[in-house]
Motif scaffolding. Structure first.
Motif, PDB file in Angstrom:
ATOM      1  N   ARG A  48       1.178   4.982   0.008  1.00 26.70           N
ATOM      2  CA  ARG A  48       2.019   5.797   0.889  1.00 26.70           C
ATOM      3  C   ARG A  48       1.374   7.151   1.184  1.00 26.70           C
ATOM      4  O   ARG A  48       1.542   7.713   2.258  1.00 26.70           O
ATOM      5  N   LYS A  49       0.628   7.692   0.218  1.00 23.01           N
ATOM      6  CA  LYS A  49      -0.063   8.967   0.428  1.00 23.01           C
ATOM      7  C   LYS A  49      -1.133   8.827   1.504  1.00 23.01           C
ATOM      8  O   LYS A  49      -1.338   9.748   2.294  1.00 23.01           O
ATOM      9  N   ASN A  56       4.928   0.795   7.920  1.00 22.60           N
ATOM     10  CA  ASN A  56       6.226   0.147   7.744  1.00 22.60           C
ATOM     11  C   ASN A  56       6.466  -0.109   6.253  1.00 22.60           C
ATOM     12  O   ASN A  56       5.550  -0.517   5.534  1.00 22.60           O
ATOM     13  N   LEU A  57       7.691   0.096   5.800  1.00 22.39           N
ATOM     14  CA  LEU A  57       8.005  -0.022   4.377  1.00 22.39           C
ATOM     15  C   LEU A  57       7.735  -1.426   3.829  1.00 22.39           C
ATOM     16  O   LEU A  57       7.159  -1.589   2.750  1.00 22.39           O
ATOM     17  N   LEU A  89       4.107  -1.873   3.409  1.00 22.71           N
ATOM     18  CA  LEU A  89       3.642  -1.128   2.233  1.00 22.71           C
ATOM     19  C   LEU A  89       3.814  -1.955   0.959  1.00 22.71           C
ATOM     20  O   LEU A  89       2.896  -2.058   0.142  1.00 22.71           O
ATOM     21  N   TYR A  90       4.996  -2.525   0.797  1.00 19.30           N
ATOM     22  CA  TYR A  90       5.266  -3.341  -0.388  1.00 19.30           C
ATOM     23  C   TYR A  90       4.364  -4.569  -0.426  1.00 19.30           C
ATOM     24  O   TYR A  90       3.840  -4.930  -1.480  1.00 19.30           O
ATOM     25  N   SER A 146      -1.231   6.287   3.812  1.00 22.58           N
ATOM     26  CA  SER A 146      -0.671   5.709   5.048  1.00 22.58           C
ATOM     27  C   SER A 146       0.820   6.015   5.142  1.00 22.58           C
ATOM     28  O   SER A 146       1.655   5.118   4.996  1.00 22.58           O
ATOM     29  N   PRO A 147       1.178   7.257   5.374  1.00 18.95           N
ATOM     30  CA  PRO A 147       2.593   7.640   5.345  1.00 18.95           C
ATOM     31  C   PRO A 147       3.442   7.034   6.459  1.00 18.95           C
ATOM     32  O   PRO A 147       4.662   6.953   6.313  1.00 18.95           O
ATOM     33  N   ASN A 148       2.824   6.573   7.529  1.00 14.29           N
ATOM     34  CA  ASN A 148       3.589   6.023   8.643  1.00 14.29           C
ATOM     35  C   ASN A 148       3.681   4.504   8.647  1.00 14.29           C
ATOM     36  O   ASN A 148       4.223   3.916   9.574  1.00 14.29           O
ATOM     37  N   LEU A 170       2.341   1.648  -4.871  1.00 15.20           N
ATOM     38  CA  LEU A 170       3.083   1.984  -3.653  1.00 15.20           C
ATOM     39  C   LEU A 170       2.966   3.468  -3.338  1.00 15.20           C
ATOM     40  O   LEU A 170       2.744   3.850  -2.184  1.00 15.20           O
ATOM     41  N   ASP A 171       3.092   4.303  -4.353  1.00 20.58           N
ATOM     42  CA  ASP A 171       2.963   5.753  -4.164  1.00 20.58           C
ATOM     43  C   ASP A 171       1.581   6.117  -3.635  1.00 20.58           C
ATOM     44  O   ASP A 171       1.451   6.953  -2.740  1.00 20.58           O
TER      45      ASP A 171
END
Length: 50
Positions: free
Chosen positions: A29-30, A36-37, A40-41, A32-34, A25-26
């Motif tokens: 997120r780096k 949707n949460l 991402l999961y 694709s910071p924008n 996940l980390d």
């Protein structure tokens, strides 16, 4: 796979891959910071089960 974040984390936990999910996940997120949460999961989980 249309799940809540809790469902995704629980599934990873059942498989013994919860820590790997969170590390993945980390990394996602780096790049694709924008994103949707929930997406991402889902993406992190899909990468783990491949």
């Amino acid at each position: 796979m249309s799940s809540t974040i809790e469902d995704i984390v629980y599934e990873a936990h059942k498989q013994g891959k919860r820590e790997l999910l969170l590390k993945s996940l980390d990394e996602i997120r780096k790049t694709s910071p924008n994103m949707n949460l929930t997406d991402l999961y889902q993406l992190a989980y899909e990468q783990l089960v491949k």
